[in-house]
Design an enzyme around this catalytic site. Structure first.
Site, PDB file in Angstrom:
ATOM      1  N   SER A   1     -18.402  18.051   0.177  1.00 20.56           N
ATOM      2  CA  SER A   1     -17.857  18.597   1.464  1.00 20.56           C
ATOM      3  C   SER A   1     -18.793  19.064   2.561  1.00 20.56           C
ATOM      4  O   SER A   1     -20.026  19.645   2.192  1.00 20.56           O
ATOM      5  CB  SER A   1     -17.103  19.729   1.332  1.00 20.56           C
ATOM      6  OG  SER A   1     -16.640  20.293   2.786  1.00 20.56           O
TER       7      SER A   1
ATOM      8  N   HIS B   1     -21.779   9.077   5.036  1.00 18.75           N
ATOM      9  CA  HIS B   1     -21.159  10.528   4.838  1.00 18.75           C
ATOM     10  C   HIS B   1     -22.719  11.044   4.490  1.00 18.75           C
ATOM     11  O   HIS B   1     -23.369  10.483   3.419  1.00 18.75           O
ATOM     12  CB  HIS B   1     -20.298  10.708   4.090  1.00 18.75           C
ATOM     13  CG  HIS B   1     -19.857  12.226   4.232  1.00 18.75           C
ATOM     14  ND1 HIS B   1     -20.515  13.224   3.605  1.00 18.75           N
ATOM     15  CD2 HIS B   1     -18.576  12.526   4.516  1.00 18.75           C
ATOM     16  CE1 HIS B   1     -19.820  14.324   3.936  1.00 18.75           C
ATOM     17  NE2 HIS B   1     -18.624  14.167   4.491  1.00 18.75           N
TER      18      HIS B   1
ATOM     19  N   GLU C   1      -6.322   3.183   7.414  1.00 14.83           N
ATOM     20  CA  GLU C   1      -7.499   2.734   7.423  1.00 14.83           C
ATOM     21  C   GLU C   1      -7.821   1.151   7.635  1.00 14.83           C
ATOM     22  O   GLU C   1      -8.749   0.990   8.143  1.00 14.83           O
ATOM     23  CB  GLU C   1      -8.474   3.328   6.146  1.00 14.83           C
ATOM     24  CG  GLU C   1      -9.764   3.167   6.242  1.00 14.83           C
ATOM     25  CD  GLU C   1     -10.659   3.821   5.193  1.00 14.83           C
ATOM     26  OE1 GLU C   1     -10.098   4.951   4.491  1.00 14.83           O
ATOM     27  OE2 GLU C   1     -11.707   3.366   4.963  1.00 14.83           O
TER      28      GLU C   1
ATOM     29  N   GLY D   1       0.692  -1.074  -0.199  1.00 18.25           N
ATOM     30  CA  GLY D   1       0.167   0.131  -0.048  1.00 18.25           C
ATOM     31  C   GLY D   1       0.680   1.318   0.200  1.00 18.25           C
ATOM     32  O   GLY D   1       1.836   1.354   0.636  1.00 18.25           O
TER      33      GLY D   1
ATOM     34  N   ARG E   1     -22.695  13.805  11.295  1.00 10.93           N
ATOM     35  CA  ARG E   1     -22.746  13.058  10.092  1.00 10.93           C
ATOM     36  C   ARG E   1     -23.941  11.844  10.325  1.00 10.93           C
ATOM     37  O   ARG E   1     -24.796  11.629   9.520  1.00 10.93           O
ATOM     38  CB  ARG E   1     -21.491  12.452   9.651  1.00 10.93           C
ATOM     39  CG  ARG E   1     -20.296  13.184   9.241  1.00 10.93           C
ATOM     40  CD  ARG E   1     -19.050  12.605   8.966  1.00 10.93           C
ATOM     41  NE  ARG E   1     -18.183  13.528   8.313  1.00 10.93           N
ATOM     42  CZ  ARG E   1     -17.130  13.265   7.931  1.00 10.93           C
ATOM     43  NH1 ARG E   1     -16.758  11.878   7.996  1.00 10.93           N
ATOM     44  NH2 ARG E   1     -16.177  14.182   7.458  1.00 10.93           N
TER      45      ARG E   1
ATOM     46  N   LEU F   1      -1.394   7.277   2.285  1.00 10.13           N
ATOM     47  CA  LEU F   1      -1.056   8.002   3.396  1.00 10.13           C
ATOM     48  C   LEU F   1       0.168   7.199   4.211  1.00 10.13           C
ATOM     49  O   LEU F   1       1.136   7.295   4.556  1.00 10.13           O
ATOM     50  CB  LEU F   1      -1.639   8.910   4.217  1.00 10.13           C
ATOM     51  CG  LEU F   1      -2.307  10.025   3.339  1.00 10.13           C
ATOM     52  CD1 LEU F   1      -3.192  11.087   3.983  1.00 10.13           C
ATOM     53  CD2 LEU F   1      -0.863  11.124   2.739  1.00 10.13           C
ATOM     54  N   ALA F   2      -0.592   5.943   4.794  1.00 10.94           N
ATOM     55  CA  ALA F   2       0.059   5.010   5.628  1.00 10.94           C
ATOM     56  C   ALA F   2       1.305   4.443   5.142  1.00 10.94           C
ATOM     57  O   ALA F   2       2.280   4.295   5.671  1.00 10.94           O
ATOM     58  CB  ALA F   2      -0.979   4.255   6.124  1.00 10.94           C
ATOM     59  N   GLY F   3       0.980   3.716   3.888  1.00  7.78           N
ATOM     60  CA  GLY F   3       2.111   3.221   3.305  1.00  7.78           C
ATOM     61  C   GLY F   3       3.141   3.747   2.968  1.00  7.78           C
ATOM     62  O   GLY F   3       4.372   3.415   3.197  1.00  7.78           O
TER      63      GLY F   3
HETATM   64  C1  LIG Z   1     -13.885  11.245  -1.101  1.00  7.26           C
HETATM   65  C2  LIG Z   1     -13.027  11.309   0.224  1.00  7.26           C
HETATM   66  C3  LIG Z   1     -12.781  12.172   0.986  1.00  7.26           C
HETATM   67  C4  LIG Z   1     -12.031  12.013   2.164  1.00  7.26           C
HETATM   68  N1  LIG Z   1     -11.779  13.009   2.830  1.00  7.26           N
HETATM   69  C5  LIG Z   1     -11.023  13.016   4.095  1.00  7.26           C
HETATM   70  C6  LIG Z   1     -10.461  14.173   4.623  1.00  7.26           C
HETATM   71  O1  LIG Z   1     -10.910  15.121   4.437  1.00  7.26           O
HETATM   72  N2  LIG Z   1     -10.016  14.152   5.874  1.00  7.26           N
HETATM   73  C7  LIG Z   1      -9.658  12.741   6.357  1.00  7.26           C
HETATM   74  O2  LIG Z   1      -8.769  12.886   7.427  1.00  7.26           O
HETATM   75  N3  LIG Z   1      -9.896  11.675   5.627  1.00  7.26           N
HETATM   76  C8  LIG Z   1     -10.572  11.849   4.437  1.00  7.26           C
HETATM   77  N4  LIG Z   1     -11.137  10.692   3.963  1.00  7.26           N
HETATM   78  C9  LIG Z   1     -10.568   9.313   4.293  1.00  7.26           C
HETATM   79  C10 LIG Z   1      -8.985   9.013   3.920  1.00  7.26           C
HETATM   80  O3  LIG Z   1      -8.754   9.684   2.647  1.00  7.26           O
HETATM   81  C11 LIG Z   1      -8.625   7.400   4.003  1.00  7.26           C
HETATM   82  O4  LIG Z   1      -9.112   7.168   5.068  1.00  7.26           O
HETATM   83  C12 LIG Z   1      -7.189   7.610   3.845  1.00  7.26           C
HETATM   84  O5  LIG Z   1      -6.811   8.505   2.977  1.00  7.26           O
HETATM   85  C13 LIG Z   1      -6.685   6.064   3.810  1.00  7.26           C
HETATM   86  O6  LIG Z   1      -5.371   6.192   3.712  1.00  7.26           O
HETATM   87  P1  LIG Z   1      -4.728   4.686   3.442  1.00  7.26           P
HETATM   88  O7  LIG Z   1      -3.128   4.822   3.520  1.00  7.26           O
HETATM   89  O8  LIG Z   1      -4.802   3.977   4.779  1.00  7.26           O
HETATM   90  O9  LIG Z   1      -5.146   3.862   2.467  1.00  7.26           O
HETATM   91  P2  LIG Z   1      -5.056   4.234   1.012  1.00  7.26           P
HETATM   92  O10 LIG Z   1      -4.791   5.423   0.602  1.00  7.26           O
HETATM   93  O11 LIG Z   1      -6.801   3.738   0.610  1.00  7.26           O
HETATM   94  O12 LIG Z   1      -4.142   3.161   0.435  1.00  7.26           O
HETATM   95  C14 LIG Z   1      -4.241   1.878  -0.077  1.00  7.26           C
HETATM   96  C15 LIG Z   1      -3.021   1.372  -0.603  1.00  7.26           C
HETATM   97  O13 LIG Z   1      -3.142  -0.194  -0.679  1.00  7.26           O
HETATM   98  C16 LIG Z   1      -2.899  -0.596  -1.839  1.00  7.26           C
HETATM   99  N5  LIG Z   1      -3.570  -2.066  -2.021  1.00  7.26           N
HETATM  100  C17 LIG Z   1      -4.668  -2.415  -1.444  1.00  7.26           C
HETATM  101  N6  LIG Z   1      -5.091  -3.585  -1.447  1.00  7.26           N
HETATM  102  C18 LIG Z   1      -3.687  -4.125  -2.155  1.00  7.26           C
HETATM  103  C19 LIG Z   1      -3.426  -5.194  -2.697  1.00  7.26           C
HETATM  104  N7  LIG Z   1      -4.180  -6.418  -2.306  1.00  7.26           N
HETATM  105  N8  LIG Z   1      -2.287  -5.427  -3.154  1.00  7.26           N
HETATM  106  C20 LIG Z   1      -1.488  -4.469  -3.202  1.00  7.26           C
HETATM  107  N9  LIG Z   1      -1.572  -3.047  -2.906  1.00  7.26           N
HETATM  108  C21 LIG Z   1      -3.014  -2.895  -2.422  1.00  7.26           C
HETATM  109  C22 LIG Z   1      -3.212   0.538  -2.714  1.00  7.26           C
HETATM  110  O14 LIG Z   1      -2.680   0.225  -4.064  1.00  7.26           O
HETATM  111  C23 LIG Z   1      -2.904   1.762  -2.118  1.00  7.26           C
HETATM  112  O15 LIG Z   1      -1.678   2.092  -2.632  1.00  7.26           O
HETATM  113  C24 LIG Z   1     -11.956  10.939   2.746  1.00  7.26           C
HETATM  114  C25 LIG Z   1     -12.011   9.627   1.937  1.00  7.26           C
HETATM  115  C26 LIG Z   1     -12.753   9.708   0.684  1.00  7.26           C
HETATM  116  C27 LIG Z   1     -13.214   8.504   0.040  1.00  7.26           C
END
Ligand SMILES: Cc1cc2nc3c(=O)[nH]c(=O)nc-3n(C[C@H](O)[C@H](O)[C@H](O)COP(=O)(O)OP(=O)(O)OC[C@H]3O[C@@H](n4cnc5c(N)ncnc54)[C@H](O)[C@@H]3O)c2cc1C
Ligand code: SF4
Ligand code: FES
Lengths: 254, 644
Positions: free
Chosen positions: B284, B266, B432, B40, B337, B43-45
């Site tokens: 938003s 939402h 997440e 992944g 929400r 942001l986390a990865g």
């Molecule tokens: C429209 C929208 C607006 C948002 N706005 C906000 C906001 O304003 N403020 C806020 O705090 N949060 C917001 N959120 C929530 C927030 O964006 C997410 O919770 C957060 O970005 C998740 O980050 P993450 O790094 O955990 O995962 P993600 O960004 O979802 O990354 C997942 C990664 O895992 C990889 N992956 C997944 N499965 C596999 C697999 N089997 N094999 C290889 N790779 C894989 C993908 O390629 C990707 O790189 C919003 C969400 C949405 C949908």
């Protein structure tokens, strides 16, 4: 609310990078004007799958105009007819019943076709790796408000930072130049105080990588700016050129 | 197995620094002998990958998109919280902690949330140093806004694209390490399974999405940063590719799944326009600051509106029901929400919904426009109004918007201890994808904060403790567990490819989404959940007989990719239902019909349900075992939320 439409699609089909591609004609029936362009393709693909045929392959993910995955060349224009709009944000109401729509992948030597409408754009990642960063490690950085940045500068840097790395600028350019994309990143960091220490090294490294990837030269036609879905300004290119020449004068930063 | 959350003892504010001191360290010259897999690049990865590589570890990073910069985090709009108190309005680490625990309806761990609030300030410093262009004031300092009903202005933002700018910062740090050779990037690769040796995670199996090659990768530890599973509902605000496969496979290899039924809905999304709908777009929630939510007073009027026999703008005041203002006079349109969402659903269920489909309510700006003028409304919300116009072809300056709730975020995920380690040693989960710090309901602008906190500031410390324990002996894929797991993956792919039925994978996915939305969405009941369980089992059986998966493995095959993901959703869906059945309380975003106050509001049950539900997988098609982690509150007082 207008009626559903029937359309003819001429789509570039190419099994893989080595295969020879060709245009194939499909009909898209009963298309609602409220569908997005990609949803229209979904409908066509569902029909193909039901016939056990290979669906049309295209890149997409967010479908909100921000991830930069979608990359369709529609009726001769990257991302289609609507200004400042990505392929995924384009809606079918931009088309008319009975129309023929030609859909192709990005065409550029540095973006080889992977399958059908999907290309390999990793050259862009490699340009970023060459210098599209500020060399700071996690931790040990100053408090965020210790670096005041005038709002006009911050806003200008922001404008450059909105690039979604889609590659439409390359696809639009008859020379397949990547100058708009590269200059957007160079400008964002060159405008900000944090970017100063590596400013000249960065521009040289990124331009060198851009050349190594086989992108063409810029002849100032402005097609990139016209087709960029994020309205990245061509003035970034001028800024990058200035920095590039300064960099050659100073050679290494002292 | 007993759940050990490893929460350090001592006063809340000292737990993390004390814990950091007690963790074992890896000798700097030994770090290069370790390999860490990060799945992944959100942001986390990407923050984890970059930070670990900077420390000297070798990192292998994976994502299914064509570039790490396209991970779903890119789409976040609103902002990121941090307890900087730059506005001098009374914010503090404790207040951010308090608000987050309360916002999560008291179903998150105090210690984790406090740490999150504590490191939030470092995140902003880090991002600014990377060149992230946050909004600024004329004096050149950072601007903040109040978000999601918070009483203080602590949200940092970058126009409407905070996620993209934060992710580009992390991506740039990652790119730098790729160039330095410390990170090997595998894009267009999907993780298919986790490999465990003697109960410890030692690697993963991946599929190259271009060639179809099934590869084995070994490492000393594996980090899953694979995002949320909101797409189990088919329609959500998530990107199309978001899926549960990585965490689900880990679950089947021994990682417990925490609070699977906790999803966030939402209230302000653009409603579905037809069968063809592939995803939903978020508007938003700041819109509720100036927009008034209403629906027609009667079914009959709604019917006429749906058939376009009357125009919405012609509707008289007395025919309108401003239901949030009516029911919640203190908070009005600014209720949280979950409350806003549930009320919109009730209106639609009563037959008072609007739009062609009848599945929407109005969000009206007429009053704000006449009070503030069209120009100031445009200055505040212009880009959102444009987006709405573009998608719906209706001009929100001239007629009310139509909105409807949509699935947006999943608070549930793999259970992790304070070190972010799952119940499988060596297997970590960040962002997440873990069950995380948000309890039963996530506050706006806190997911970005959590993803970056996990990646930049938590895992670089906690992983060292494990790595130092197992030692730096070289790892490779020669252990038979790799071959066995690879074979398992290949067999499943062949099984999927043998499906030559009559219905497409998307059709099954859509059916699943409808079941989940209807019975395991905002409002749930025992009766409905039991029904849903049966429906999901039937659907899953039918999928494995009647789905169509064309093509072969050795090529780009999106049908195969989707089929694998939907097959996993079909299993997860049932666990979500089981979890929802177990939780006979209304909590966070979930309204349990059996648990309500006399006025029909949500009734939480702290006596019986103040726990994290951690589910253990046993075998295919057999019930999972529930483990409970009791939640202890020493620093906040539990209270019922009321918005009347
Ligand atoms: C429209 C929208 C607006 C948002 N706005 C906000 C906001 O304003 N403020 C806020 O705090 N949060 C917001 N959120 C929530 C927030 O964006 C997410 O919770 C957060 O970005 C998740 O980050 P993450 O790094 O955990 O995962 P993600 O960004 O979802 O990354 C997942 C990664 O895992 C990889 N992956 C997944 N499965 C596999 C697999 N089997 N094999 C290889 N790779 C894989 C993908 O390629 C990707 O790189 C919003 C969400 C949405 C949908
Ligand atoms: S400059 Fe514009 S067209 Fe080029 S990659 Fe960036 S967003 Fe796309
Ligand atoms: S699919 Fe993300 S920009 Fe189009």
């Amino acid at each position: 609310m207008s009626e559903n439409m029937n359309l003819t699609l001429k789509v570039w089909r190419q099994k893989n990078a080595e295969a020879k591609g060709q245009m194939v004609t499909y009909s898209a029936k009963n298309i609602s004007p409220d569908m997005s362009f990609l949803e229209m393709l979904d409908v066509v693909n569902e029909g193909l799958i039901k016939k056990y045929e290979d669906p049309i392959h295209f890149d997409h993910d967010c479908r909100e105009g921000i991830c930069g995955s979608c990359s369709l060349h529609i009726n001769g224009r990257p991302h289609g007819p609507k200004h400042a709009t990505t392929s995924c944000q384009l809606h079918m109401r931009s088309f008319k019943d009975g129309e023929t729509i030609v859909i192709e992948p990005w065409r550029a030597a540095a973006f080889p076709v992977i399958k059908d409408l999907s290309t390999n754009r990793q050259a862009f990642d490699r340009i970023q790796q060459a210098g599209g960063f500020i060399s700071v490690n996690t931790g040990g950085v100053p408090d965020a408000n210790e670096i005041p940045i005038p709002k006009v500068i911050a806003d200008e840097a922001f404008n450059s930072a909105t690039c979604i790395q889609c590659g439409a600028c390359v696809a639009a350019c008859k020379n397949a130049s990547a100058m708009l994309f590269v200059s957007a990143k160079v400008s964002q960091l060159a405008l900000l105080p944090q970017g100063q220490p590596e400013r000249y090294r960065r521009v040289q490294a990124m331009v060198a990588q851009m050349d190594a990837e086989g992108f063409g030269h810029c002849t100032n036609t402005g097609a990139c700016e016209a087709e960029c879905p994020k309205e990245i300004s061509i003035s970034n290119i001028a800024r990058m050129n200035r920095d590039y020449f300064t960099a050659r004068l100073i050679k290494d930063e002292v | 197995m007993m759940l050990d959350s490893k929460i350090p003892d001592g006063p809340l504010a000292e737990k993390w620094s004390k814990h950091k001191f007690n963790l074992k360290l890896v000798n700097p010259s030994n770090k290069r002998k370790y390999t860490v897999i990060v799945v992944g690049t959100g942001l986390a990865g990407s923050s984890a990958a970059a930070s670990l590589a900077e420390l000297g570890y070798n990192v292998k990073s994976f994502c299914f998109q064509d570039s790490p910069r396209r991970a779903h985090s890119i789409a976040a709009q609103g902002g990121i919280n941090a307890a900087k108190n730059y506005q001098n309005d009374g914010d503090s680490v404790f207040r951010l902690f308090y608000d987050t625990v309360k916002g999560g309806d008291y179903r998150a761990r105090e210690a984790n949330v406090y740490r999150l609030a504590d490191v939030s300030v470092n995140i902003i410093d880090q991002c600014v140093a990377q060149g992230v262009p946050f909004a600024r004031e004329y004096g050149g300092l950072l601007d903040n806004r109040s978000f999601g009903g918070a009483q203080v202005s602590r949200t940092f933002y970058a126009r409407g694209q905070t996620g993209q700018q934060l992710l580009l910062g992390a991506y740039s740090a990652q790119s730098r390490q790729i160039k330095l050779g410390k990170i090997e990037q595998y894009s267009r690769h999907e993780m298919m399974d986790v490999v465990t040796v003697d109960g410890q995670a030692k690697g993963i199996i991946t599929r190259d999405l271009i060639t179809g090659e099934i590869e084995s990768h070994a490492a000393h530890a594996v980090l899953l940063c694979t995002g949320g599973y909101g797409n189990v509902f088919y329609l959500s605000t998530n990107a199309m590719g978001c899926n549960v496969t990585a965490t689900w496979k880990a679950h089947k290899r021994g990682a417990y799944f925490g609070n699977p039924c906790f999803t966030q809905i939402h209230p302000t999304c653009i409603p579905v326009s037809g069968e063809h709908q592939s995803k939903l777009t978020l508007m938003s929630e700041s819109l509720r600051n100036d927009g008034r939510v209403w629906a027609p007073k009667t079914k009959e009027i709604a019917e006429k509106l749906r058939k376009s026999e009357i125009k919405v703008t012609d509707l008289k005041e007395e025919d309108r029901d401003y239901f949030l203002e009516r029911k919640y006079p203190a908070f009005g349109n600014l209720v949280p929400r979950d409350v806003a969402s549930r009320n919109a659903k009730e209106i639609v269920d009563e037959g008072r919904g609007v739009g062609k489909s009848g599945i929407a309510v109005y969000l009206d700006f007429a009053e704000s426009i006449s009070r503030l003028g069209e120009d100031s409304v445009r200055a505040k919300y212009g880009n959102l109004f444009d987006m709405y116009y573009q998608i719906t072809d209706e001009n929100p300056y001239q007629q009310p918007m139509r909105i409807y709730p949509a699935v947006h975020y999943t608070m549930g995920g793999l259970w992790v201890d304070y070190n972010l380690q799952t119940t499988v040693p060596g297997l970590y989960c960040l962002g997440e994808a873990n069950f995380s710090d948000h309890g039963a309901n996530r506050l706006g602008a806190s997911a970005l904060m959590q993803g970056l906190a996990d990646g930049y500031f938590v895992i670089p410390y906690t992983i060292g403790d494990y790595l130092a324990t197992i030692g730096p002996a070289a790892v490779d894929t020669s252990h038979p567990a790799f071959a066995e797991t690879k074979k398992h993956v290949e067999e499943r792919i062949q099984k999927l490819l043998s499906l030559k039925g009559t219905r497409t994978v998307d059709e099954f996915h859509r059916d699943l989404g409808l079941i989940m939305w209807e019975y395991c969405g905002m409002a749930r009941s025992e009766e409905g959940l039991i029904k849903a369980k049966g429906l999901i089992q039937e659907l899953r059986a039918s999928f494995w007989k009647d789905a169509i998966v064309p093509g072969t493995n050795e090529e780009v095959n999106t049908s195969l990719e989707k089929a694998g993901r939907v097959a996993d959703f079909l299993e997860l869906g049932e666990l979500m239902v089981d979890d929802a059945l177990d939780r006979r309380e209304s909590c966070g975003g979930h309204f349990r019909l059996e648990s309500q106050t006399e006025e029909g509001e949500a009734l939480r049950d702290d006596e019986n349900y103040a726990y994290v539900a951690a589910w253990e997988y046993k075998a295919d098609n057999s019930p999972e075992e529930l483990h409970k982690e009791e939640l202890v509150y020493e620093n906040v007082k539990l209270s019922q939320r009321s918005y009347k």
